[in-house]
Design an enzyme around this catalytic site. Structure first.
Site, PDB file in Angstrom:
ATOM      1  N   LYS A  92      37.790 -40.797  12.847  1.00  0.00           N
ATOM      2  CA  LYS A  92      36.828 -40.884  11.745  1.00  0.00           C
ATOM      3  C   LYS A  92      35.456 -40.295  12.095  1.00  0.00           C
ATOM      4  O   LYS A  92      34.737 -39.834  11.229  1.00  0.00           O
ATOM      5  CB  LYS A  92      36.688 -42.334  11.286  1.00  0.00           C
ATOM      6  CG  LYS A  92      37.984 -42.833  10.662  1.00  0.00           C
ATOM      7  CD  LYS A  92      37.723 -43.717   9.487  1.00  0.00           C
ATOM      8  CE  LYS A  92      38.982 -43.938   8.665  1.00  0.00           C
ATOM      9  NZ  LYS A  92      40.042 -44.683   9.370  1.00  0.00           N
ATOM     10  N   GLU A 114      31.976 -46.462   1.899  1.00  0.00           N
ATOM     11  CA  GLU A 114      32.868 -47.591   1.683  1.00  0.00           C
ATOM     12  C   GLU A 114      33.616 -47.829   2.986  1.00  0.00           C
ATOM     13  O   GLU A 114      33.756 -46.905   3.794  1.00  0.00           O
ATOM     14  CB  GLU A 114      33.882 -47.251   0.581  1.00  0.00           C
ATOM     15  CG  GLU A 114      35.122 -46.446   1.040  1.00  0.00           C
ATOM     16  CD  GLU A 114      34.812 -45.031   1.524  1.00  0.00           C
ATOM     17  OE1 GLU A 114      33.727 -44.511   1.205  1.00  0.00           O
ATOM     18  OE2 GLU A 114      35.662 -44.448   2.240  1.00  0.00           O
ATOM     19  N   SER A 381      45.714 -41.377  16.149  1.00  0.00           N
ATOM     20  CA  SER A 381      44.448 -41.311  15.400  1.00  0.00           C
ATOM     21  C   SER A 381      43.378 -42.266  15.923  1.00  0.00           C
ATOM     22  O   SER A 381      42.188 -42.011  15.756  1.00  0.00           O
ATOM     23  CB  SER A 381      44.707 -41.578  13.923  1.00  0.00           C
ATOM     24  OG  SER A 381      45.434 -42.779  13.745  1.00  0.00           O
TER      25      SER A 381
END
Ligand SMILES: *Cc1c(COP(=O)(O)O)cnc(C)c1O
Length: 399
Positions: A92, A114, A381
């Site tokens: 991210k 968010e 990830s």
């Protein structure tokens, strides 16, 4: 198929995507698309981003040959793309860095985001702290209880975490609230959307900032093995780490891709987040795609062991890849993901995020049926630190 040219100027990936939003959002989104088009071609922007990716986030991430996992499965060679080693613990940060730099270019002083499990909130708060920008994170009140550790991290980083009580008080409601806040103050505020989702230009922007995963992996596997892989595997919440790995390989027609959705307690139970299994075509948060909804179009509750997979819509570019046959998709259940979590921990000394464990579960399923000279790259990830207490509780329950 010329995948490089997608989306078109309206943000469409074939039948999917677009900018299906109420009037007040059109101006800020159009501005964002225009500004991004300029920045995208600007070598000084790319150089600044590359420097931060290298020296702040820790890129390039290794492409690691998982020798013991490979041996135990007895089939294809499995490589792991180690996004779990990045600063803040997941892919991210790639997108958060790109979008915060973009916000600065646009003269914005404030960023909002968010978050569901809190990972994207933490990544955004991290980069906002690095640049001294005001940061507001919208999070469902229910999620705040479940993810108290990430709430604390965001606060340490200087962000304000706003509890959202509307609806189910989870991710979808947090997105609604963030969109409203963006409409209210788009002169000063940039909305850092966290996955390859939402209205145009977000699916394109997020994909472009995550694309570095596949660009690196492609170069690394060519150096290591002298050839391209046979299969790429990544989990799909909204679809950002998956499109990030796949995109640089889409022109390589011999490389298959598989996106793995959250199968929850099984498709038949209805408790899952596998949009391609039982979803319908519809619009959610400004994009046209496959959505878990009832016949009237009401969004259905989703379930996955992994909070990052628990969203009713899937990124529109994946819907396009599925239609064209370029991408294949499958799902892994909660139990399969849990088994993969423990297997990778024991065999490789790597504790993966529960999201990433879905991708590992798929590799465990398919690698034994492949030849030993075939190559699979699994996108790891994120790391599993955030999931330790949840998995521990669940294992104790089952004893
Ligand atoms: C958020 C998250 C995901 C799911 O999001 P995508 O946009 O589908 O990549 C997957 N893995 C980790 C570790 C995450 O934090």
């Amino acid at each position: 198929m010329n995948t490089e040219s997608l989306p078109d100027i309206h943000g469409n990936f074939g039948l999917y995507g677009g900018m299906h939003v109420p009037e007040p959002l059109v101006t800020p989104l159009t501005e964002l698309a225009e500004q991004y088009a300029i920045v995208r071609k600007d070598p000084t922007f790319q150089a600044e981003l590359d420097d931060l990716l290298a020296n702040y986030a820790g890129r390039p991430t290794p492409l690691y040959f998982a020798e013991r996992l490979t041996q135990s499965l007895g089939g294809a060679k499995i490589y792991l793309k180690r996004e779990d080693l990045l600063h803040a613990g997941a892919h991210k940060i790639n997108n958060a860095l790109g979008q915060v730099l973009l916000a600065r270019r646009m003269g914005k002083t404030r960023v909002i985001a968010e978050t569901g499990a809190g990972q994207h909130g933490v990544a955004t708060a991290t980069v906002a702290a690095r640049f001294g920008l005001e940061c507001i994170i919208y999070m469902g009140a229910v999620d705040m209880k479940r993810q108290a550790l990430n709430v604390a991290r965001m606060r340490f980083l200087g962000a304000t975490v706003v509890a959202v009580h509307a609806g189910q008080a989870t991710l979808k409601d947090a997105v609604d609230e963030a969109i409203m806040a963006f409409v209210g103050d788009h002169k000063n505020t940039h909305y850092v959307l966290g996955s390859a989702l939402g209205p145009h230009p977000y699916p394109m922007i997020v994909r472009d900032f995550q694309r570095v995963i596949g660009v690196e992996a492609r170069r690394q596997i060519l150096e290591r093995e002298g050839r391209l892989p046979d299969l790429l595997v990544a989990c799909i919440g909204g679809g950002s780490n998956a499109i990030g790995l796949f995109h640089a390989f889409l022109g390589d027609t011999t490389v298959r891709t598989c996106g793995v959705e959250g199968g929850g307690e099984g498709i038949k139970t209805g408790k899952h987040a596998a949009r391609f299994q039982t979803g319908r075509l519809g619009v959610l948060h400004g994009t046209k795609t496959f959505i878990l909804s009832d016949e009237e179009g009401n969004i259905l509750p989703t379930h996955s062991i992994s909070a990052g997979m628990d969203y009713a819509g899937i990124g529109p570019e994946h819907a396009y890849l599925r239609d064209t046959g370029r991408g294949t998709f499958d799902y892994a259940t909660d139990d399969e993901a849990l088994n993969a979590f423990l297997t990778l921990s024991k065999l490789e000394g790597i504790i993966p995020a529960l999201e990433s464990s879905h991708a590992v579960a798929h590799a465990i399923k398919v690698a034994p049926k492949m030849r030993k000279d075939e190559i699979v790259i699994v996108n790891l990830s994120g790391r599993g630190d955030k999931d330790v207490s949840q998995v521990a509780d669940r294992i104790l329950q089952n004893c």
